[in-house]
Scaffold this motif. Structure first.
Motif, PDB file in Angstrom:
ATOM      1  N   TYR A 135       7.752  -6.200  -1.387  1.00 36.20           N
ATOM      2  CA  TYR A 135       7.904  -5.174  -2.425  1.00 36.20           C
ATOM      3  C   TYR A 135       6.524  -4.790  -2.953  1.00 36.20           C
ATOM      4  O   TYR A 135       5.750  -5.647  -3.368  1.00 36.20           O
ATOM      5  CB  TYR A 135       8.791  -5.708  -3.549  1.00 36.20           C
ATOM      6  CG  TYR A 135      10.142  -6.125  -3.020  1.00 36.20           C
ATOM      7  CD1 TYR A 135      11.173  -5.202  -2.875  1.00 36.20           C
ATOM      8  CD2 TYR A 135      10.364  -7.438  -2.613  1.00 36.20           C
ATOM      9  CE1 TYR A 135      12.407  -5.587  -2.344  1.00 36.20           C
ATOM     10  CE2 TYR A 135      11.583  -7.827  -2.088  1.00 36.20           C
ATOM     11  CZ  TYR A 135      12.604  -6.905  -1.951  1.00 36.20           C
ATOM     12  OH  TYR A 135      13.805  -7.278  -1.426  1.00 36.20           O
ATOM     13  N   MET A 136       6.262  -3.505  -2.900  1.00 33.03           N
ATOM     14  CA  MET A 136       4.927  -3.015  -3.273  1.00 33.03           C
ATOM     15  C   MET A 136       5.063  -1.905  -4.310  1.00 33.03           C
ATOM     16  O   MET A 136       5.083  -0.722  -3.961  1.00 33.03           O
ATOM     17  CB  MET A 136       4.212  -2.481  -2.021  1.00 33.03           C
ATOM     18  CG  MET A 136       3.961  -3.535  -0.972  1.00 33.03           C
ATOM     19  SD  MET A 136       3.607  -2.859   0.654  1.00 33.03           S
ATOM     20  CE  MET A 136       5.238  -2.539   1.297  1.00 33.03           C
ATOM     21  N   PRO A 137       5.172  -2.255  -5.595  1.00 36.46           N
ATOM     22  CA  PRO A 137       5.312  -1.210  -6.622  1.00 36.46           C
ATOM     23  C   PRO A 137       4.015  -0.421  -6.772  1.00 36.46           C
ATOM     24  O   PRO A 137       2.941  -0.906  -6.404  1.00 36.46           O
ATOM     25  CB  PRO A 137       5.614  -2.019  -7.887  1.00 36.46           C
ATOM     26  CG  PRO A 137       4.993  -3.340  -7.648  1.00 36.46           C
ATOM     27  CD  PRO A 137       5.099  -3.591  -6.175  1.00 36.46           C
ATOM     28  N   ALA A 138       4.138   0.771  -7.332  1.00 34.64           N
ATOM     29  CA  ALA A 138       2.949   1.617  -7.505  1.00 34.64           C
ATOM     30  C   ALA A 138       1.982   0.992  -8.505  1.00 34.64           C
ATOM     31  O   ALA A 138       0.773   1.149  -8.386  1.00 34.64           O
ATOM     32  CB  ALA A 138       3.374   3.007  -7.973  1.00 34.64           C
ATOM     33  N   ASP A 139       2.525   0.312  -9.510  1.00 33.78           N
ATOM     34  CA  ASP A 139       1.635  -0.350 -10.458  1.00 33.78           C
ATOM     35  C   ASP A 139       2.075  -1.813 -10.641  1.00 33.78           C
ATOM     36  O   ASP A 139       3.244  -2.144 -10.507  1.00 33.78           O
ATOM     37  CB  ASP A 139       1.638   0.370 -11.802  1.00 33.78           C
ATOM     38  CG  ASP A 139       3.049   0.521 -12.349  1.00 33.78           C
ATOM     39  OD1 ASP A 139       3.998   0.316 -11.561  1.00 33.78           O
ATOM     40  OD2 ASP A 139       3.201   0.841 -13.539  1.00 33.78           O
TER      41      ASP A 139
ATOM     42  N   GLY B   7       2.990  -6.894  -6.657  1.00 29.81           N
ATOM     43  CA  GLY B   7       4.145  -6.854  -5.768  1.00 29.81           C
ATOM     44  C   GLY B   7       4.568  -8.282  -5.455  1.00 29.81           C
ATOM     45  O   GLY B   7       4.003  -9.241  -5.999  1.00 29.81           O
TER      46      GLY B   7
ATOM     47  N   PRO C 186      -0.291  -5.506  -4.323  1.00 35.44           N
ATOM     48  CA  PRO C 186       0.420  -4.597  -3.403  1.00 35.44           C
ATOM     49  C   PRO C 186      -0.407  -4.207  -2.170  1.00 35.44           C
ATOM     50  O   PRO C 186       0.119  -4.143  -1.063  1.00 35.44           O
ATOM     51  CB  PRO C 186       0.713  -3.375  -4.286  1.00 35.44           C
ATOM     52  CG  PRO C 186       0.697  -3.878  -5.678  1.00 35.44           C
ATOM     53  CD  PRO C 186      -0.284  -5.010  -5.711  1.00 35.44           C
ATOM     54  N   ASP C 187      -1.714  -3.996  -2.376  1.00 39.36           N
ATOM     55  CA  ASP C 187      -2.552  -3.608  -1.225  1.00 39.36           C
ATOM     56  C   ASP C 187      -2.591  -4.717  -0.179  1.00 39.36           C
ATOM     57  O   ASP C 187      -2.583  -4.470   1.026  1.00 39.36           O
ATOM     58  CB  ASP C 187      -3.993  -3.319  -1.699  1.00 39.36           C
ATOM     59  CG  ASP C 187      -4.059  -2.012  -2.462  1.00 39.36           C
ATOM     60  OD1 ASP C 187      -3.057  -1.266  -2.430  1.00 39.36           O
ATOM     61  OD2 ASP C 187      -5.108  -1.740  -3.088  1.00 39.36           O
TER      62      ASP C 187
ATOM     63  N   LYS D 286       0.669  -4.675   1.664  1.00 37.91           N
ATOM     64  CA  LYS D 286       0.757  -3.535   2.600  1.00 37.91           C
ATOM     65  C   LYS D 286      -0.076  -3.793   3.858  1.00 37.91           C
ATOM     66  O   LYS D 286       0.368  -3.579   4.979  1.00 37.91           O
ATOM     67  CB  LYS D 286       0.272  -2.267   1.896  1.00 37.91           C
ATOM     68  CG  LYS D 286       0.458  -0.995   2.705  1.00 37.91           C
ATOM     69  CD  LYS D 286       0.147   0.216   1.850  1.00 37.91           C
ATOM     70  CE  LYS D 286       0.277   1.507   2.641  1.00 37.91           C
ATOM     71  NZ  LYS D 286       1.574   1.677   3.267  1.00 37.91           N
TER      72      LYS D 286
ATOM     73  N   ASP E 260       3.367  -5.485   5.800  1.00 33.66           N
ATOM     74  CA  ASP E 260       4.182  -4.300   6.029  1.00 33.66           C
ATOM     75  C   ASP E 260       4.620  -4.270   7.495  1.00 33.66           C
ATOM     76  O   ASP E 260       3.798  -4.427   8.399  1.00 33.66           O
ATOM     77  CB  ASP E 260       3.355  -3.049   5.693  1.00 33.66           C
ATOM     78  CG  ASP E 260       4.263  -1.875   5.397  1.00 33.66           C
ATOM     79  OD1 ASP E 260       5.487  -2.090   5.276  1.00 33.66           O
ATOM     80  OD2 ASP E 260       3.752  -0.742   5.283  1.00 33.66           O
TER      81      ASP E 260
END
Lengths: 134, 378
Positions: free
Chosen positions: B190-194, B197, B215-216, B219, B223
């Motif tokens: 799960y990679m939320p925008a802010d 994750g 998150p980066d 990803k 991912d």
């Protein structure tokens, strides 16, 4: 037990139970040490009296499981301080006689020591190569 | 008091207790002693009944104690477990409860005796700690409570004093931290925008866990890898039952490459094959492989998958499992006994070097440390 085997070059055959062979054919070190029921004596067959195929055939005919035969010389056992002696087995109601039977004696070594001895013997036997496979 | 009631004698020593006097401010020790014993009794019950999450209704009430007298010898309050009440609350298991009370009393005594030699449990439940906070809280320096009839490691009677109380209360916590490395299967990313994750990773030891990450990082590394095996190294917070409370820090987490994953799968398939071995599998010798050995093997594979492509796996006639593999100049063995204990040993392939069997009670940190020293971590 019979005479101590003196010909250091004589190969002694060891049968390998199917569960002690990995998918790629690699044997475990376990068949190269006596199990608890063996009372520190490892059963082998003498190459001066039989060959690998004959040793295997008799072993299986007598109701035991084996898928491979490896060999170690009397000298290689001796290097690990494991004296070998003839132990011909006579015919019984259930078993065919095995005049080639012999024993390697591990009594001088503790159970812990036997584990690493078995590992070294496996390495030597594997280097010699598989002598028979069913 | 009935003849078959079980009694415990706590001997208070110190000038305040001379003449069989028991100051009222130490009376709160008695319910605290009872509460501590009940906390251990619940542990005993759960250990003996692993299929039950909770103790049966009436369990608490059945562990009722009465003050039935105060003996001479400073002051010795005599506390009795009411077996009749236990029979009424939990009919039919009073005998089992008696055994549990006995074992729990030994747990209490051991806890306090060990504290005298600075040996503490990794953690205790809040119930234990609440009771410990109360037990002996009225004691002054040079006073102590002796557990009559309980012999300590030093040969003397086991006792609680302020020194041991303080050590126990300050050293024992509800949770503790531990390094945990192992493998699992990636079930979600799960990679939320802010904000942070997280990954959902299914593990053998802790089930499905959430691992918070940038998150980066998710990803870039995870991912498109759902269903892949991952290897991780984390600092975790565990409770007194070794259940995961939180992930404190993540040192490393990577997707395991396909070849290693295939090797892991091969080893696990081979282990599964051992489940058909019944007693007598080795030409009338050989015991069926124990669950403890299977669990230890799973743990070993999970903890040290780095050499998995070299692992050869065999059953042992004693009901255990043997991993053998070559690494560098050495041929190594990791032997898991039917009890789940471990032996690690090996020989040098082309010379006389050897490591004689080193025993460990489980796949624990001490074993892994030696394993890493001898075989390398990467």
């Amino acid at each position: 037990m019979g005479e101590v085997l003196a010909d250091a070059g004589e190969i002694l055959f060891r049968q390998i139970h199917p569960t002690f062979v990995e998918e790629d054919g690699e044997p475990s070190s376990q068949p190269f040490m006596p199990s608890k029921k063996d009372n520190n004596m490892l059963s082998v067959d003498r190459s001066s009296l039989t060959d690998a195929a004959g040793s295997h055939a008799l072993y299986v005919a007598n109701g035991q499981a084996s898928v491979a035969v490896y060999g170690l010389t009397v000298g290689e056992f001796d290097k690990e301080k494991l004296p070998c002696m003839a132990d011909p087995l006579g015919k019984t109601d259930k078993l065919t006689a095995n005049p080639a039977h012999a024993l390697a004696e591990y009594t001088a070594h503790s159970a812990n020591q036997q584990k690493n001895i078995a590992k070294r013997l496996k390495i030597v036997a594997r280097a010699r190569g598989l002598l028979f496979a069913s | 008091m009935r003849d078959d009631d079980k009694t415990f004698r706590l001997r208070y020593t110190g000038t305040r207790f001379e003449g069989t006097r028991l100051p009222v401010d130490v009376l709160s020790d008695l319910p605290a002693f009872r509460d501590l014993l009940v906390a251990f009794a619940k542990d005993q019950f759960r250990t003996a009944n692993t299929d039950k999450q909770r103790v049966p209704k009436g369990f608490d009430k059945s562990l009722s104690f009465n003050l039935v007298g105060i003996d001479n010898g400073s002051a010795v309050p005599i506390i009795s477990w009411n077996r009749n009440l236990a029979q009424a609350n939990l009919p039919g298991i009073a005998d089992d409860l008696e055994n549990i009370v006995d074992a729990s009393y030994q747990d209490v005594v051991r806890l306090i005796d060990n504290a005298g030699s600075s040996v503490f449990p990794k953690s205790l439940s809040s119930e234990h700690i609440r009771a410990l906070n109360k037990l002996g809280s009225g004691l002054r320096d040079n006073e102590r409570i002796e557990f009559q009839g309980a012999q300590g490691k030093d040969g003397g009677v086991v006792f609680l004093d302020n020194f041991r109380r303080k050590a126990l209360i300050t050293k024992v916590h509800q949770t503790y931290q531990s390094r945990h490395d192992g493998t699992g299967v990636l079930r979600g990313a799960y990679m939320p925008a802010d904000g942070l994750g997280y990954l959902d990773v299914e593990t053998v030891v802790y089930g499905l866990i959430k691992i918070s990450l940038e998150p980066d990082f998710i990803k870039e590394n995870f991912d498109g890898n759902l269903g892949s095996a991952v290897q991780f190294d984390m600092q975790v917070e565990l409770d007194d039952s070794d259940k995961l409370v939180s992930i404190v820090d993540v040192f490393d987490i990577v997707v395991i490459d396909a070849q290693r994953e295939a090797s892991l799968e091969r080893c696990r398939a081979r282990l599964t094959g051992f489940r058909v071995l019944s007693d007598g599998w080795h030409d009338d010798d050989g015991m069926a492989i124990s669950e403890a050995a299977f669990t230890a093997a799973d743990r070993f594979l999970s903890k040290r998958p780095n050499r998995v492509s070299a692992y050869k796996v065999y059953p042992t006639p004693d009901g255990g499992i043997l991993f053998e593999f070559e690494h560098g100049e050495w041929d190594w063995s990791v032997e898991l006994a039917a009890s789940g204990s471990v032996e690690f040993y090996g020989v040098q392939i082309d010379s006389d070097g050897e490591l004689s069997p080193q025993k460990y009670p489980a796949i624990d940190d001490a074993f892994l440390k030696l394993f890493d020293e001898k075989t390398g971590r990467n």
